[in-house]
Design a protein around this motif. Structure first.
Motif, PDB file in Angstrom:
ATOM      1  N   ALA A   1       7.746 -37.880  19.337  1.00  0.00           N
ATOM      2  CA  ALA A   1       8.682 -37.200  18.425  1.00  0.00           C
ATOM      3  C   ALA A   1       9.015 -35.810  18.966  1.00  0.00           C
ATOM      4  O   ALA A   1      10.161 -35.367  18.922  1.00  0.00           O
TER       5      ALA A   1
ATOM      6  N   ASP B   1      18.643 -41.293   5.044  1.00  0.00           N
ATOM      7  CA  ASP B   1      17.817 -40.178   4.603  1.00  0.00           C
ATOM      8  C   ASP B   1      16.928 -39.746   5.770  1.00  0.00           C
ATOM      9  O   ASP B   1      16.313 -40.563   6.432  1.00  0.00           O
TER      10      ASP B   1
ATOM     11  N   ARG C   1      14.153 -38.427   5.789  1.00  0.00           N
ATOM     12  CA  ARG C   1      12.739 -38.790   5.639  1.00  0.00           C
ATOM     13  C   ARG C   1      12.531 -40.260   5.989  1.00  0.00           C
ATOM     14  O   ARG C   1      11.468 -40.655   6.439  1.00  0.00           O
ATOM     15  N   GLU C   2      13.576 -41.064   5.768  1.00  0.00           N
ATOM     16  CA  GLU C   2      13.458 -42.477   6.151  1.00  0.00           C
ATOM     17  C   GLU C   2      13.598 -42.617   7.656  1.00  0.00           C
ATOM     18  O   GLU C   2      12.833 -43.357   8.283  1.00  0.00           O
TER      19      GLU C   2
ATOM     20  N   ALA D   1      12.792 -40.621   9.818  1.00  0.00           N
ATOM     21  CA  ALA D   1      11.596 -40.083  10.470  1.00  0.00           C
ATOM     22  C   ALA D   1      10.484 -41.126  10.603  1.00  0.00           C
ATOM     23  O   ALA D   1       9.518 -40.933  11.329  1.00  0.00           O
ATOM     24  N   MET D   2      10.610 -42.239   9.889  1.00  0.00           N
ATOM     25  CA  MET D   2       9.590 -43.297   9.978  1.00  0.00           C
ATOM     26  C   MET D   2       9.660 -44.040  11.309  1.00  0.00           C
ATOM     27  O   MET D   2       8.747 -44.758  11.676  1.00  0.00           O
TER      28      MET D   2
ATOM     29  N   GLU E   1       6.504 -48.075   8.324  1.00  0.00           N
ATOM     30  CA  GLU E   1       5.302 -47.319   7.997  1.00  0.00           C
ATOM     31  C   GLU E   1       4.063 -48.215   8.020  1.00  0.00           C
ATOM     32  O   GLU E   1       3.000 -47.827   8.504  1.00  0.00           O
TER      33      GLU E   1
ATOM     34  N   THR F   1       2.968 -41.344  18.753  1.00  0.00           N
ATOM     35  CA  THR F   1       4.142 -41.140  17.902  1.00  0.00           C
ATOM     36  C   THR F   1       4.478 -39.660  17.791  1.00  0.00           C
ATOM     37  O   THR F   1       5.639 -39.251  17.915  1.00  0.00           O
TER      38      THR F   1
END
Lengths: 330, 746
Positions: A189, A108, A110-111, A113-114, A84, A185
Motif C-alpha cells: 500500500a 467509497d 474505505r471500501e 482500501a480493502m 476482508e 499488504t
C-alpha cells in the motif's frame, strides 16, 4: 519463485468475465479458477473457499449484486467485505478488486482500501501483466527469513545512498510491526502510493524527460543510457517503468562530463543525438527549461512540463518529505 | 592579599522560588513531580481555602522519603545537582519529572511557612523520621542564607511507612484561579497515566496516582486516575459474573449511558472487570477539558496508551505496552478490517447510518484505549509464565482478549454512530442557517394565484371609498399589474416543467451510459483476446493484429471520453466546489465530442487562439462544460445550416482581470434585433433560418447529434455565466464571420 505455476482465484457474479479470466491465463501463464457466484449463496460458498489451500492472488468483483437473494444483504453485496475475509484467512495473498467503469469514482474510499488494487473493468487489459507481478512480490515478502524495515527496503534494490532516505520516510507501522503477516499488504500500500505513484525517489517517464529537459517523445533517443537507473526492485512492472531519480542525475553528469553547476535539464540537452526539436517547453508559456510537471488545475488529470514560476502547489496534495511537491498551473 | 569567598543573600531564594516559579499552580506541580521522582505510588494533595490569604496546601506521598542526612545534603542545599546527575529514579527507574533542585523553593510561592515531615529507611535497618519547619519570612533580603537557622528534629523508628509530607501555609494573597487549578489537574493527569511498568534493572513500578481535594474549586476527594479515564470521548466498564455473563456499560459523549449484556459468553472470566477510556485527540471529543487537553493527551497516549492487565492486583507485562498489540487493534486497522463481529451486527444495524460492514473503520489506534482489566482470584485458567512476561496460553487468556476486544468494538460502533450523528447535526445546522438566510419562500403551485386574488380583494375593499372614476382607475391598474404577475408565473412554471423533463432525460442518459459502459467492458475483453492472439502469429500478421488493437483502443478511449461527459451530469453539485479551470483543455475535450460530425461535414474548429495559460472561474467543471458544449453545438449547427465555408473559431484573452471568450462562426448569423431575444427560454430560432437550413443540409442520421433545439441552451449559459459574476452577449461580427458570441468570465 520455484517455477511452479501461479494459481489465482477469481470470484465474480458476472459469468461473462470468465472469458476475461481465460485471457489472463493465456496472457500470463497462470492458472485461474473462476468461481461464478451468480445465484449462489455466498454464505455456503465462502467458508469452503476460505478454508481451501491459499492461492497466490484473488480477484473479486466489487459489486456482487447477482447473488442468491437469500444470501444477499448490505454486507455481502460488496466484494470489499469478501476481500476482508480473504485478508484474514490468506494474509499473504494479494486481493484485487474489479469494478465497472461508471462506479470507479463512486467507490467509497474505505471500501477500495480493502483491496491491494482496484481495477476498472474497462481498462483491465492494461493491468493483466501486473497480476503475476503482484503475486510474486507478495510471495517474495512472505519468503523473507527475517523481515525488518531494512530488509524490506532491500527488496526495492535502491541505489546505495537512497536506502537511508527511504528508511526515514517508511511509515511507523511498518517500522514497528515488520513481522506481522499484514506486512505485505501494508508495504505494498505504501509502495503503491506514495512511493511508486508520487515522484520523489522514482520518476515516471514524463518526470524523467522533464528532468532531462527533453520532450517525452524524444526520450527514446537516449533512453538506453539510463537503463541502469531503471527501477528493477519488487513489483517492478515493465509497462509502467520508473527510474531512480538520483541515478538519473548521476548518469547524466557522467555522460555529459559535468563538473557541477549546471541544472539537469540543461545537461540533458547536451546528450549525444539530441537536437533542438527534442527540447521540452513549458506548456503554459512555451519557455525553455520547464523544471516541473504540473496538473492543469484542481479537477484535471492532465499533466504537462511547466516552468516552476508558472505553477502553484496543488491544494489536494500534501507535501511529503523527500517527495516532489505536486503542483498545478497557476 | 587574603582570599575572598562569596556570600549568598537570602534574596536568592526569592529569585528561585517566587520569581522563577511564577504561578502557584506551577509551584504545586513541581512538588508533586518531586513525589513522582521519589518513587511514590500515591500522593494526596489538598488545597484548603482559608478565610483570608491563600489556601493551606498539603502534599503527602508514600515515596522513599529522606533521611536526616539527605535532608541536610540535598534539601538544605540550593540547586543540588542530584536530579541532573541521575535522570531516573532509584527504585522504579522512572524518568525524572522535576528539575534543577528548585522545586522545594516552589514552596515559597505557595506560602510563607513550610512544615516538612519525611520518613526514610536507614542504611543500618529501621527508619528515620525528620521534621523541619521553615519560616520563609526570616530569609529577608540583606540576610545571609547560611546564617538563618531552621528548627528541626529527628527520630529513629523500628517500624514506619516511608514518605514525605509538606504542609504549606501563610500565603498572604489567594493567587489561585480556576484556570490555574485546571492547568494543574491536566498536568497531574499526565503523571497518573502511569499505571505501572517494569523497567529493566529496577523494581516493578506499580504506577502513580493522586487523590486531589480542593473544596475551594468544588472538589471534595477526587481520584485523578478515575477522572482521566472518564475524561475522553467515552468510558467502557465491564464485569463478568461467575456464570460467564457479561455486562458492558458505555458512557460517551452524545451517546449517554448504554448497556450490553451477553449471557454465558465468557465462562472462564468470572470476576474479571474492565475499565477503559476511549481517549481521542480532539477537543470536541473530550468530556473533561479540565482534566485533559490536546497537548497533554498526546503525551499520555504516547507514553501510557493501551489496555493493561492486572492479575490479583499486580500488573502483568507486556500486555498493552508499546508494540504489544495483544487485542489486535492495530493489526485489524492495518488489515483494514471493517465489519463488526457477529455478536454486534444486530446492534450496529439498528443504529441510524451505521453500516455493520464498515463500523470498525472508526477503530482507533490501540493507544487511544487507556485502562485496565482486573483479574481477581475468582477467574480460572490464568497462569503466569515463569519469566512473568504474560500468561501461559489457555482458553481463559483467549477469552480475555475476546472480551476486551468485544468491549472496544462495541464502543467503536457507538463512536461510528457518534461520528455520523455529528455529521447529521452539522448538516442540519448548515441547512437551518441557509433557510434563515434565504428569503425564498417554498414554491407552491397556487401561491401566486392566491396572492393575486388577495391583492385584488383587498384593493377592491380599499378602493370602495374612492370616487367612481378614481376607483375604476385603481382597479384597472391593479388588474393589469396582477395579470402580468400571473403570466410571468405561468411562464416560470412552464420553464420548470420543461426543466423537469430535461432532468428526467438526464436520468435516461445515465442509464444509457451505464449500458454502454458494460459494452465497453466487452470491448476490453476483445482487446485482451487480440493481444493473446498476437503472440502466436508471424510478424506481418502480428503487426496487423496490433493495428487492430490500436484502433479498438482508440475507439474505446473515444467512448470513454464521451461517457466522461455524461458522468458530469451525475456530479453532485453539493459535493463539487467551484474552481479555476484551464479553458483550453475543456474546449479540446468538448470539441472531441463533436469529432464525428466535424469530420463528416468538414468543419474547421480553430482553438489556437485560446492560450494554454487561460484559466476561468471559480466555476464548476460541469458548468464550464455546459457552456462550451452549448456554444460549440450552436456554432456547429449554424455552419452546417449555412452550408458554405464551415469555420468555427474560439479565442480567449485577458481583460482587466477577467477572461473574454469569443465564439465566432461562418454560420447563418443573427441579426442585431435578436441579440437579446435568443437568451429568452424556449426561443430556439427567432430568425427562422437555422432549422430550415439544417433540414436542408443535415444528414438524417445526424439530427440527434446536434440536438433538436429546446431553446434553453443560451438561457442556461446566461444563467450560469451571470451566477459566476460574468456576462454573455452577441456582438456584431467583424470580417467574414457571421456570428460573434462574447462570454466574459472571472
Amino acid at each position: 519463485m520455484t517455477g511452479a505455476k501461479l494459481k489465482f482465484l477469481w470470484l465474480d457474479d458476472n459469468p461473462h468475465r470468465q472469458k476475461l479470466a481465460g485471457d489472463v491465463e493465456v496472457a500470463t501463464g497462470v492458472e485461474v479458477s473462476f468461481c461464478n457466484l451468480k445465484n449462489e449463496n455466498l454464505t455456503t460458498v465462502l467458508p469452503e473457499l476460505l478454508h481451501s489451500k491459499p492461492r497466490q492472488l484473488v480477484v473479486i468483483d466489487h459489486i456482487l449484486d447477482k447473488l442468491n437473494n437469500k444470501s444477499q444483504n448490505r454486507i455481502t453485496s460488496r466484494g470489499s467485505t469478501v476481500a476482508e475475509l480473504f485478508r484474514e484467512h490468506w494474509p499473504w495473498c494479494p486481493v484485487v478488486g474489479i469494478t465497472a467503469a461508471e462506479k470507479w469514482k463512486d467507490v467509497d474510499q474505505r471500501e477500495s482500501a480493502m483491496y491491494d488494487e482496484l481495477y476498472r473493468s474497462d481498462k483491465f487489459g492494461d493491468f493483466i501483466e501486473d497480476l503475476p507481478i503482484l503475486a510474486n512480490g507478495f510471495a517474495r515478502i512472505k519468503r523473507m527469513r527475517r523481515r525488518s524495515a531494512t530488509s524490506l527496503i532491500g527488496l526495492l534494490d535502491p541505489p546505495e545512498d537512497e536506502a537511508d532516505r527511504i528508511l526515514n520516510v517508511l511509515p511507523d507501522e511498518l517500522l514497528m510491526n515488520p513481522d506481522d503477516p499484514s506486512v505485505a499488504t501494508r508495504f505494498y500500500a505504501w509502495l503503491r502510493d506514495p512511493f511508486f505513484n508520487r515522484p520523489g525517489f522514482l520518476y515516471e517517464r514524463l518526470w524523467t524527460t522533464t528532468l532531462l529537459g527533453l520532450r517525452e517523445e524524444s526520450f527514446e533517443k537516449v533512453e538506453h543510457l539510463f537503463e541502469p537507473a531503471k527501477y528493477a526492485g519488487v513489483f517492478a512492472c515493465p509497462s509502467r517503468e520508473r527510474w531512480w531519480a538520483t541515478s538519473l542525475r548521476s548518469i547524466l553528469r557522467k555522460e555529459t562530463n559535468d563538473r557541477g553547476g549546471e541544472m539537469p535539464w540543461e545537461l540533458g540537452r547536451k546528450l549525444k543525438g539530441i537536437k533542438e526539436e527534442d527540447f521540452s517547453r513549458c506548456y503554459r508559456s512555451g519557455e525553455s527549461f520547464p523544471e516541473t510537471v504540473a496538473y492543469l488545475d484542481e479537477s484535471s488529470e492532465k499533466r504537462y512540463p511547466m516552468r516552476l514560476k508558472h505553477t502553484a502547489p496543488h491544494p489536494k496534495y500534501q507535501d511529503l518529505l523527500f517527495f516532489e511537491q505536486i503542483r498545478m498551473m497557476a | 592579599m587574603p582570599d575572598l569567598v562569596f556570600k549568598v543573600d537570602s534574596a536568592l531564594l526569592s529569585e528561585l522560588g517566587e520569581k522563577l516559579v511564577e504561578r502557584v499552580h506551577v509551584a504545586l506541580l513541581e512538588l508533586v513531580k518531586n513525589a513522582y521522582d521519589a518513587d511514590a505510588t500515591q500522593v494526596a494533595v489538598k488545597i484548603v481555602p482559608r478565610q483570608a490569604g491563600g489556601p493551606i496546601v498539603h502534599v503527602e506521598d508514600d515515596g522513599v522519603g529522606m533521611t536526616f542526612d539527605q535532608v541536610k545534603q540535598y534539601w538544605m542545599r540550593v540547586a543540588t545537582t542530584n536530579k541532573i546527575l541521575a535522570d531516573t529514579s532509584d527504585r522504579f527507574g522512572r524518568p525524572r519529572q522535576g528539575s534543577k533542585g528548585i522545586g522545594r523553593f516552589s514552596c515559597r510561592r505557595l506560602g510563607t511557612r513550610l512544615d516538612l515531615t519525611t520518613t526514610a529507611r536507614t542504611d543500618g535497618g529501621g527508619f528515620e523520621r525528620t521534621h523541619m519547619s521553615f519560616d520563609w519570612t526570616a530569609f529577608a533580603p540583606g540576610t545571609e542564607i547560611t546564617n538563618i537557622r531552621c528548627p528541626g528534629a529527628r527520630e529513629r523508628l523500628e517500624q514506619a511507612e516511608t514518605g514525605t509530607k509538606l504542609v504549606i501555609e501563610g500565603a498572604p494573597h489567594d493567587e489561585w484561579s480556576t484556570r490555574g487549578y485546571n492547568y494543574l489537574k491536566r498536568q497531574l493527569a499526565v503523571l497518573v497515566a502511569n499505571r505501572g511498568l517494569e523497567r529493566e534493572g529496577y523494581e516493578a513500578d506499580p504506577g502513580f496516582n493522586i487523590m486531589l481535594e480542593a473544596p475551594g474549586f468544588g472538589e471534595d476527594m477526587v481520584n485523578l486516575r478515575d477522572e482521566l479515564i472518564t475524561a475522553g470521548w467515552g468510558t467502557v466498564t465491564g464485569a463478568v459474573s461467575t456464570h460467564g455473563d457479561v455486562i458492558l456499560r458505555l458512557n460517551a459523549l452524545k451517546i449517554g449511558s448504554r448497556t450490553l449484556q451477553l449471557r454465558g459468553a465468557f465462562p472462564h472470566l468470572g470476576g474479571v472487570s474492565l475499565r477503559v477510556g476511549v481517549l481521542v485527540e480532539g477537543r470536541d471529543q473530550m468530556r473533561r477539558t479540565d482534566v485533559i487537553s490536546k497537548g497533554t493527551l498526546g503525551e499520555i497516549l504516547n507514553d501510557w496508551g493501551g489496555v493493561y492487565v492486572r492479575f490479583k492486583g499486580f500488573r502483568v507485562p507486556p500486555y498493552g505496552e508499546s508494540g504489544n498489540d495483544w487485542l489486535h487493534v492495530d493489526r485489524d486497522r492495518g488489515l483494514r478490517r471493517s465489519a463488526v463481529g457477529v455478536d454486534l451486527v444486530a446492534l450496529a444495524s439498528r443504529l441510524r447510518d451505521v453500516d455493520p460492514k464498515r463500523a470498525l473503520l472508526s477503530l482507533l489506534n490501540f493507544r487511544n484505549y487507556v485502562g485496565d482489566v482486573e483479574i481477581n482470584s475468582a477467574a480460572t485458567g490464568f497462569e503466569m509464565k515463569s519469566n512473568r512476561e504474560g500468561f501461559v496460553a489457555s482458553p481463559a487468556v483467549d477469552e480475555l482478549a475476546k472480551y476486551v476486544r468485544l468491549a472496544i468494538d462495541w464502543a467503536t460502533i457507538y463512536r461510528d454512530y457518534y461520528i455520523r450523528l455529528n455529521a447529521r447535526e452539522e448538516s442540519a445546522a448548515a441547512r437551518a442557517a441557509f433557510e434563515r438566510n434565504s428569503e425564498t419562500a417554498t414554491t407552491q403551485e397556487y401561491v401566486a394565484k392566491d396572492a393575486v386574488a388577495y391583492i385584488r380583494r383587498e384593493t377592491k375593499t380599499l378602493a370602495a371609498a374612492l370616487p367612481l372614476k378614481e376607483r375604476q382607475q385603481v382597479q384597472r391598474a391593479v388588474t393589469s399589474a396582477t395579470e402580468a404577475i400571473l403570466k410571468h408565473e405561468a411562464s416560470n412554471r412552464e420553464e420548470l416543467r420543461h426543466l423537469r423533463l430535461v432532468a428526467a432525460t438526464s436520468t435516461l442518459l445515465l442509464i444509457f451510459s451505464h449500458e454502454v459502459k458494460s459494452l465497453i467492458g466487452e470491448l476490453e475483453h476483445s482487446s485482451v483476446a487480440l493481444r493473446n492472439l498476437q503472440i502466436g502469429l508471424d510478424e506481418r500478421k502480428a503487426k496487423k493484429v496490433s493495428e487492430l488493437r490500436s484502433e479498438l483502443k482508440n475507439t474505446k478511449e473515444r467512448f470513454l471520453d464521451l461517457l466522461g461527459m455524461t458522468s458530469l451530469i451525475a456530479v453532485d453539485g453539493r459535493m463539487a466546489s467551484p474552481e479555476r479551470l484551464a479553458l483550453a483543455e475543456r474546449l479540446n475535450t468538448a470539441t472531441r465530442c463533436f469529432q464525428l460530425i466535424i469530420d463528416s461535414y468538414g468543419i474547421n474548429v480553430d482553438l489556437t487562439d485560446v492560450p494554454n495559460k487561460t484559466k476561468v472561474g471559480p466555476i464548476l467543471e460541469a458548468e464550464l462544460y455546459a457552456i462550451v458544449l452549448n456554444v460549440l453545438s450552436n456554432s456547429i449547427k449554424s455552419v452546417i445550416a449555412a452550408g458554405k465555408v464551415k469555420k468555427v473559431k474560439v479565442t480567449a484573452r485577458a481583460l482587466e482581470g477577467r477572461t473574454v471568450i469569443n465564439v465566432l462562426d461562418t454560420g447563418v448569423g443573427l441579426p442585431e434585433s435578436y441579440f437579446d431575444e435568443v437568451f429568452v427560454p424556449f426561443v430556439a430560432d427567432p430568425q427562422g433560418t437555422l432549422y430550415p437550413g439544417l433540414e436542408k443540409h443535415l444528414n438524417l442520421e445526424d439530427r440527434f447529434i446536434v440536438g433538436t433545439g429546446s431553446g434553453l441552451g443560451l438561457s442556461i449559459i446566461r444563467e450560469i455565466v451571470q451566477a459566476r459574476g460574468g456576462s454573455v452577449a452577441f456582438r456584431t461580427p467583424e470580417g467574414d464571420w457571421k456570428s460573434s458570441l462574447e462570454i466574459i468570465l472571472p
